[in-house]
Design an enzyme around this catalytic site. Structure first.
Site, PDB file in Angstrom:
ATOM      1  N   GLN A   1       0.691  -1.108  -0.028  1.00 59.01           N
ATOM      2  CA  GLN A   1       0.282  -0.047  -0.037  1.00 59.01           C
ATOM      3  C   GLN A   1       0.957   1.077   0.042  1.00 59.01           C
ATOM      4  OE1 GLN A   1      -2.682  -1.755   3.494  1.00 59.01           O
ATOM      5  NE2 GLN A   1      -3.475   0.105   2.517  1.00 59.01           N
ATOM      6  N   HIS A   2       0.173   2.545  -0.339  1.00 55.12           N
ATOM      7  CA  HIS A   2       0.651   3.819  -0.166  1.00 55.12           C
ATOM      8  C   HIS A   2       1.759   4.265  -1.063  1.00 55.12           C
ATOM      9  CE1 HIS A   2      -1.512   3.420   3.603  1.00 55.12           C
ATOM     10  NE2 HIS A   2      -0.663   2.545   3.988  1.00 55.12           N
TER      11      HIS A   2
ATOM     12  N   ASP B   1      -2.282  -4.983  -0.552  1.00 60.10           N
ATOM     13  CA  ASP B   1      -1.889  -6.178  -0.051  1.00 60.10           C
ATOM     14  C   ASP B   1      -2.777  -6.823   0.954  1.00 60.10           C
ATOM     15  OD1 ASP B   1      -0.406  -4.535   1.658  1.00 60.10           O
ATOM     16  OD2 ASP B   1       1.557  -5.374   1.308  1.00 60.10           O
TER      17      ASP B   1
HETATM   18  O1  LIG Z   1       1.664   0.259   4.696  1.00 60.57           O
HETATM   19  C1  LIG Z   1       0.930  -0.658   5.110  1.00 60.57           C
HETATM   20  C2  LIG Z   1      -0.414  -0.930   5.502  1.00 60.57           C
HETATM   21  O2  LIG Z   1      -0.962   0.427   5.838  1.00 60.57           O
HETATM   22  C3  LIG Z   1       1.894  -2.152   4.806  1.00 60.57           C
HETATM   23  O3  LIG Z   1       1.235  -3.230   5.468  1.00 60.57           O
HETATM   24  C4  LIG Z   1       2.131  -2.351   3.261  1.00 60.57           C
HETATM   25  O4  LIG Z   1       0.952  -2.538   2.662  1.00 60.57           O
HETATM   26  C5  LIG Z   1       3.235  -3.121   3.105  1.00 60.57           C
HETATM   27  O5  LIG Z   1       2.973  -4.396   3.423  1.00 60.57           O
HETATM   28  P1  LIG Z   1       3.819  -5.687   3.651  1.00 60.57           P
HETATM   29  O6  LIG Z   1       4.816  -5.652   2.470  1.00 60.57           O
HETATM   30  O7  LIG Z   1       4.607  -5.596   4.786  1.00 60.57           O
HETATM   31  O8  LIG Z   1       2.922  -7.018   3.391  1.00 60.57           O
END
Ligand SMILES: O=C(CO)[C@@H](O)[C@H](O)COP(=O)(O)O
Ligand SMILES: Nc1ncnc2c1ncn2[C@@H]1O[C@H](COP(=O)(O)OP(=O)(O)O)[C@@H](O)[C@H]1O
Length: 471
Positions: free
Chosen positions: A74-75, A226
């Site tokens: 995300q983000h 994700d």
């Molecule tokens: O920033 C967030 C949730 O807001 C993280 O959960 C990212 O989405 C990255 O996820 P992973 O790579 O750790 O699964």
């Protein structure tokens, strides 16, 4: 369709450390083949690296695949110019350089409550909106060239279809300029953050709406973030809360109503089905274990053995594992602290156990925060890379204080993306039920009388957070 008449779908998980591709039977969700490829270890990445990781992970897997869905970390801020070229490397969710921008933006909109009301979340450095402010302030020439802003999964989906750029509610809800409650972009907030610039944003598709087709004719679904994809794979019911131990640690449940936590601890995301996904996220999860193993000079299996060789409570050692700064609590500049050292407890076993307990206590605080938002926590579904760890499996039920289940097969993000692809292919009102696809292993409960140990461990970590960080 393959030679045996099965309809196949593929799900892609383009997360922080790697890309995984899972090819599943569209009817049952059974995984028939899979691949993976690594990403660079950085918080600033050229999106081309995700594309080559995708090509390498998917190489030879897509024969007979009718539809594909992409879930992404995300983000992340992907900036494109008027020709669709990347303006600068993407800044990822775990890049904390925009922490000051987050503070400034919070004040400018009228405080945390105003943000929670406007977009369901209070921005911290992870949110895309704060990265755009950072870009406007630190690289204004680059900011001037930005014609379109995408998230990592939007960019990959766009590369797959070659058509119009699209996104979904789930991933859009992590930008800071999309309101999940109202289902619309807040371009006023985008403009405010980005120095008056309002680059083009991807169209937000409905949960089963296709994004288009690949040049060789496979349907591409909307894709999502994700965590939203993992929720789709887990088919979370009432009382189910997922705890993901990947690069990030996340805690989330599904809600029918839009969350708005003005403390900023719980982000009010949308899910991938039309509902909501209140979520608390830490910056430090699986890598706390790899870093501790590295320090002790052992591999992950030996770290497990050491951690399980120590008593609950790690002989009084308390690790606040803010190794990459922290997001929950919001301490972007923090570093880790090890407390309680005595000559008698300075053993590799206690240090290994303190790492596992410290990581899990950060997630236990996340469980309390989602409970405060009205989510019932009857059981935890443990997912992500570090859910494979024996010591995590042993210690999590004690630290969380509720039953903990590990769902197999793993790689729920990619499977959720595949389920979305199957849904888009079927064009039905609800996603296909894949409940028969795997088993759920209920982890042994801690021995009778051990609940007190769990509470003591959580309290000790809470006191350390208060003492050192006033959180
Ligand atoms: O920033 C967030 C949730 O807001 C993280 O959960 C990212 O989405 C990255 O996820 P992973 O790579 O750790 O699964
Ligand atoms: N048995 C294990 N014990 C501890 N950590 C593990 C184990 N297996 C994988 N991991 C860790 O899980 C992480 C990868 O998890 P994953 O959920 O794929 O992360 P991400 O989605 O953020 O890329 C890596 O840091 C890896 O070291």
């Amino acid at each position: 369709m393959n030679s045996t008449g099965e309809v196949l779908v593929a799900g892609v998980d383009s997360s922080t450390q790697s890309t995984k591709v899972m090819v599943c039977d569209a009817r049952t969700g059974e995984v028939v083949r899979s691949g993976r490829a690594k990403h660079p270890d950085a918080t600033e990445v050229d999106p081309a690296q995700w594309w080559s990781a995708f090509e390498s992970a998917a190489g030879g897997l897509l024969d007979g695949v009718a539809a594909i869905g992409v879930a992404g970390q995300q983000h992340g801020m992907v900036t494109l110019d008027a020709d669709g070229e990347v303006v600068r490397p993407a800044l990822l969710w775990n890049d904390t350089r925009s922490a000051k921008a987050a503070e400034d933006l919070t004040t400018e909109l009228g405080g945390p409550g105003a943000w929670a009301e406007a977009v369901g979340s209070v921005p911290v450095a992870s949110f895309t909106v704060t990265k755009l402010r950072w870009l406007a302030e630190h690289e204004p020439d680059a900011a001037d060239r930005v014609a379109r802003v995408l998230l990592p999964h939007d960019w990959l989906t766009w590369r797959l279809t070659g058509g119009d750029a699209v996104t979904d509610r789930g991933d859009a809800s992590g930008t800071g300029y999309f309101s999940p409650a109202e289902d619309r972009y807040r371009t006023d907030i985008l403009g405010m953050a980005f120095g008056g610039r309002t680059p083009e944003l991807p169209k937000v598709l409905g949960p089963a709406e296709p994004a288009g087709h690949t040049p060789d004719g496979r349907l591409v679904s909307a894709g999502t973030g994700d965590n939203m994809a993992a929720a789709l794979a887990l088919e979370l019911g009432d009382g189910d809360v997922a705890v993901s131990l990947g690069t990030s640690g996340t805690v989330f449940g599904v809600s029918e109503t839009p969350p708005a936590d003005a403390t900023g601890t719980v982000a009010g995301f949308a899910d991938a089905t039309g509902r909501f996904l209140p979520l608390a996220c830490t910056l430090n999860a699986a890598r706390v274990l790899t870093a501790t193993a590295g320090m002790l000079g052992v591999d992950l299996a030996e770290l497990d053995r050491l951690a399980l060789g120590a008593e609950p409570g790690a002989g009084g050692l308390t690790l606040l594992p803010y190794l990459d700064g922290e997001r929950t609590p919001n301490l972007p500049d923090a570093s880790g602290t090890l407390l309680g050292l005595r000559r008698t407890n300075m053993t590799p076993e206690n240090l290994a156990r303190a790492a596992v307990e410290g990581m899990l206590c950060g997630l236990a605080a996340g469980l309390d925060a989602v409970r405060d938002q009205g989510i019932t926590v009857r059981r935890v579904l443990l997912i992500g890379g570090a859910a494979q760890s024996e010591s995590v499996r042993n210690i999590a039920p004690l630290v969380f204080g509720v039953p903990v289940v590990v769902c197999e097969p793993a790689e729920h993000v990619a499977v959720g993306a595949a389920r979305q692809a199957a849904w888009a292919l079927a064009g039905t009102a609800a996603p296909p039920s894949w409940r028969s696809r795997g088993g759920a292993l209920e982890l042994p409960a801690p021995p009778a009388g051990a609940a007190a140990d769990g509470a003591e461990i959580r309290d000790r970590h809470r006191c350390a957070r208060r003492l050192l960080h006033d959180q």
